[in-house]
Design a protein around this motif. Structure first.
Motif, short mmCIF file in Angstrom:
data_model
loop_
_atom_site.label_atom_id
_atom_site.label_comp_id
_atom_site.label_asym_id
_atom_site.label_seq_id
_atom_site.Cartn_x
_atom_site.Cartn_y
_atom_site.Cartn_z
N LEU A 73 -9.14 21.99 -22.40
CA LEU A 73 -9.65 22.93 -20.80
C LEU A 73 -7.93 22.60 -19.81
O LEU A 73 -8.38 23.88 -18.91
N LEU A 74 -7.17 21.31 -20.13
CA LEU A 74 -6.01 21.77 -19.11
C LEU A 74 -5.35 23.07 -19.75
O LEU A 74 -4.88 24.01 -18.40
N VAL A 75 -5.03 23.40 -21.13
CA VAL A 75 -4.04 24.55 -21.61
C VAL A 75 -4.94 26.06 -20.74
O VAL A 75 -3.81 26.48 -19.97
N TRP A 76 -5.74 26.58 -21.33
CA TRP A 76 -6.46 27.58 -21.13
C TRP A 76 -7.13 27.79 -19.49
O TRP A 76 -7.05 28.28 -19.62
N GLY A 77 -6.91 26.47 -18.80
CA GLY A 77 -8.05 26.75 -18.42
C GLY A 77 -6.16 27.45 -16.90
O GLY A 77 -6.44 27.64 -15.63
#
Length: 102
Positions: A73-77
């Motif tokens: 979630l952190l990377v893609w967000g």
């Protein structure tokens, strides 16, 4: 045989936790600073609130024990928010493309 990935690595958990808190704090503080302007730019405000919400969602997933989901979630967000910033600041001619994560 592929290597086994340990999704419960404490150093990875701490790194994702710190990055999540950085996203929440920086996104919220920049949004608050943008609100102080006389003529608020709502698209920039919304993008910074999106960064804060990505960080908050990451922290919730981490709290629920979903470390791999939180990292994803952190990377893609952050990638999506950087893409939206680059698109809103001039697209392919934007200087933001210098920091674009390919």
């Amino acid at each position: 045989m592929p290597p086994v990935v340990n999704h419960n690595d404490p150093s990875m958990r701490r790194m994702v936790q710190v990055a999540g808190w950085v996203a929440v704090v920086v996104g919220a503080l920049v949004a608050l600073l943008l609100l102080r302007e006389e003529q608020a730019q709502w698209n920039r405000l919304a993008l910074n609130l999106c960064v804060a919400s990505v960080g908050a969602t990451t922290l919730v997933a981490l709290h629920l024990g979903r470390q791999a989901l939180a990292a994803g979630l952190l990377v893609w967000g952050v990638w999506v928010v950087v893409s939206l910033v680059a698109a809103s600041n001039g697209g392919i001619n934007s200087p933001n493309l210098l920091i674009y994560p390919f």
